[in-house]
Design a protein around this motif. Sequence first.
Motif, mmCIF file in Angstrom:
data_model
loop_
_atom_site.group_PDB
_atom_site.id
_atom_site.type_symbol
_atom_site.label_atom_id
_atom_site.label_comp_id
_atom_site.label_asym_id
_atom_site.label_seq_id
_atom_site.Cartn_x
_atom_site.Cartn_y
_atom_site.Cartn_z
ATOM 1 N N THR A 181 0.776 -1.330 -0.218
ATOM 2 C CA THR A 181 -0.481 -0.317 -0.402
ATOM 3 C C THR A 181 0.929 1.301 -0.074
ATOM 4 N N GLY A 182 0.228 2.471 -0.789
ATOM 5 C CA GLY A 182 0.882 3.542 -0.616
ATOM 6 C C GLY A 182 1.861 4.012 -2.139
ATOM 7 N N PHE A 183 2.234 5.617 -2.439
ATOM 8 C CA PHE A 183 3.075 5.834 -3.378
ATOM 9 C C PHE A 183 3.822 4.710 -4.015
ATOM 10 N N GLY A 184 3.814 5.116 -5.559
ATOM 11 C CA GLY A 184 5.418 4.074 -5.749
ATOM 12 C C GLY A 184 5.256 4.565 -7.265
ATOM 13 N N VAL A 185 6.016 4.232 -8.257
ATOM 14 C CA VAL A 185 6.234 5.046 -9.460
ATOM 15 C C VAL A 185 6.506 3.640 -10.823
ATOM 16 N N GLU A 186 5.916 4.072 -11.910
ATOM 17 C CA GLU A 186 5.717 2.567 -13.164
ATOM 18 C C GLU A 186 6.785 3.587 -14.249
ATOM 19 N N GLU A 187 7.528 3.073 -14.966
ATOM 20 C CA GLU A 187 7.835 3.659 -16.114
ATOM 21 C C GLU A 187 6.775 2.415 -17.118
ATOM 22 N N SER A 194 3.399 -1.854 -21.329
ATOM 23 C CA SER A 194 4.236 -2.528 -20.537
ATOM 24 C C SER A 194 4.392 -1.408 -19.858
ATOM 25 N N ARG A 195 4.648 -2.175 -18.297
ATOM 26 C CA ARG A 195 5.015 -1.709 -17.621
ATOM 27 C C ARG A 195 5.444 -2.290 -15.801
ATOM 28 N N HIS A 196 6.724 -1.695 -15.705
ATOM 29 C CA HIS A 196 7.641 -2.076 -14.776
ATOM 30 C C HIS A 196 7.511 -0.978 -13.772
ATOM 31 N N THR A 197 8.048 -1.225 -12.310
ATOM 32 C CA THR A 197 7.697 -0.027 -11.033
ATOM 33 C C THR A 197 9.291 -0.085 -11.061
ATOM 34 N N VAL A 198 9.614 0.855 -11.065
ATOM 35 C CA VAL A 198 10.665 1.977 -10.672
ATOM 36 C C VAL A 198 11.027 2.589 -9.226
#
Length: 655
Positions: A181-187, A194-198
């Motif tokens: 849970t919480g804020f993150g950033v994806e490319e 297509s996406r992945h977590t940075v």
Amino acid sequence: MMGLSAASLSGAGSALAQADEGTVIAAKFGALESVRQISLSTDGSKIAYVAPQGDGGARLMVVDLAGDGVPKAVLAQRPGPETLRSCSWATATRLVCRNTTVYDYGGYLLPISRLFALDSDGGNVQRVSAGTGSDTLGSVALTGGSVIDWAAVPGKPGRILVTRFFVPQQASQVGIKRDVTGFGVEEVDVTSLSRHTVERPVAEASEYISDGHGNVRIMGVQPIDGNGDRRGQVTYSFRQPGSREWQSLSKVRLDASGREDGFNPLAIDAARNVVYGWQALNGAQALYTMALDGSGKQELVLARDGVDVDGLIQIGRDQRVVGASYATDRRMVEFFDPALKKLGAGLGKALPGQPSVAFMDASDDGKLLLLASSDVDPGTFYRYDPATRQLAPLLPVRAELAGVTMGTMKSVTYPAADGTMIPAYLTLPPGSSGKNLPAIVMPHGGPSSRDEWGFDWLVQFFAVRGYAVLQPNFRGSAGYGSDWYQRNGFRSWRTAIGDVNDAGRWLTAQGIAAPGKLGIVGWSYGGYAALQSSVLDPELFKAIVAVAPVTDLQRLRVDSSKLGRDFIGEGPQVTEGSPAQNAGRIKAPVLLFHGDHDVNVDIAQSRIMEDKLRGAGKAVTLVTFPGLDHQLLSAAARTRVLAESDAFLRKAMGF
């Protein structure tokens, strides 16, 4: 322009002519902006803009500047709860747009935003915001994220960095609960999706800042208390180039009045390895840079005594910082880029009427999108090509107002009861002598805001209809430093509303307002000020128009977060400062307008005011707009607000 003064008309036929003229003019000014938002493609060959429709829908328009130059609708949004807010170019052929709607959660209206991508011809529409899916465990992501970097992978267009609020999910493959849970950033690739977590989600993260080249360099963390409320402090960390380790950068504390203390980072200059940010200097907000090398070295970039530097100017896909701005009697821009500084000054002198020039966007090869506007001109968008030095007009901001003569807005000051000189803007009817007029005091919204010189559709409507309009930047307004801001317009309401009333007294003392022909009109906090003004002085104004007003501070406290409750304050001033709780003191007739999907100020605030005024035997009318939010983004609704306000004021003032 159609423009007959009230004094020149007489008899039933003249009254009908005035009504007809008022309806026509109200429709012109009530029409929504022809361009809600605009962007320039990465190669500078196209523009895309959001064009609101009068019935509440919107269209995404694309113009091929290298082709026929004709605007083409590539996406249409029907009237309803959804609002197309913006569309920006991720590549030369693909756009990323933001859509918002309102979700009714057991009587509480919650704003929801989502991102989607589409080709410049309207095809291949795909959702960019991550879906929560059927495996979500009891949580809803209200925000669909925001783009923090349009060039996530240099040399590979279409890769962007997007914030994401991660919610708990069930891992279907193994049947176990995953508490992320919480804020993150994806490319995200805007074409393939297509996406992945940075950046893995952090529970209390509230902000991420990228360097414009795909590197997340700053993170803000704002603690959450046991009730789920954000606390009034944000701790910022940074990374040095090439590192994944977080280091301490600064702490920003928000006091009960809403003023910040500490270095608040805004944008990174990767080439210089610094971050721009706001910080107080001698009681006003200034712009600094801080080194991102661990030294903590700060340099003052721009400051002005007694005025907040409050605008950072960024352009292009890398959101390059090119200047900053502040407002005195007019907004002043300081460009850090010598070429833009010279160009801005030259265009301001060369264009008709010597308007203010604002740079809106830039292509990768240096073409510029700009807006030229003034107090009497809603504005025109232009494209400038530095290679050919050609400036080409593109679109007017408000096509319906072409040819309408406006009233000049000038800066004035007037004395408050304690002798303090209050800055304000006075707009007189076109061609008026400036004396013996029906007059309106128009306090701004916020309250943490201020009025500025420039085109204002609400002000200009009333000026064209024959009213003098005074906009006071009362104490409690933002932009003039901490002493002027005081404890904000709610906690310091006696001072703020006293200054508003003194604006009305000045209009009368100067002979601008004719005897008995003084009204007050406000939107949001301005509506609150309009109502509360007559609690303090019931004899001053002859009519009150309040759009989406706050009326009961205690109810507002109940509906607010802890930061909101702190902002409003507590104690006797809450009851004394609530017009709904003092409705018996109001003598002037009241006209209220409110949308029932307003997430800024609940429509209950107007309904309470209506009930209290009726209970006290006062004259009141409440007009509600189903499905509309705080801004009343509907030409029909805004036209009605203008036409009925005008008729209401004329009747109450007897002209």
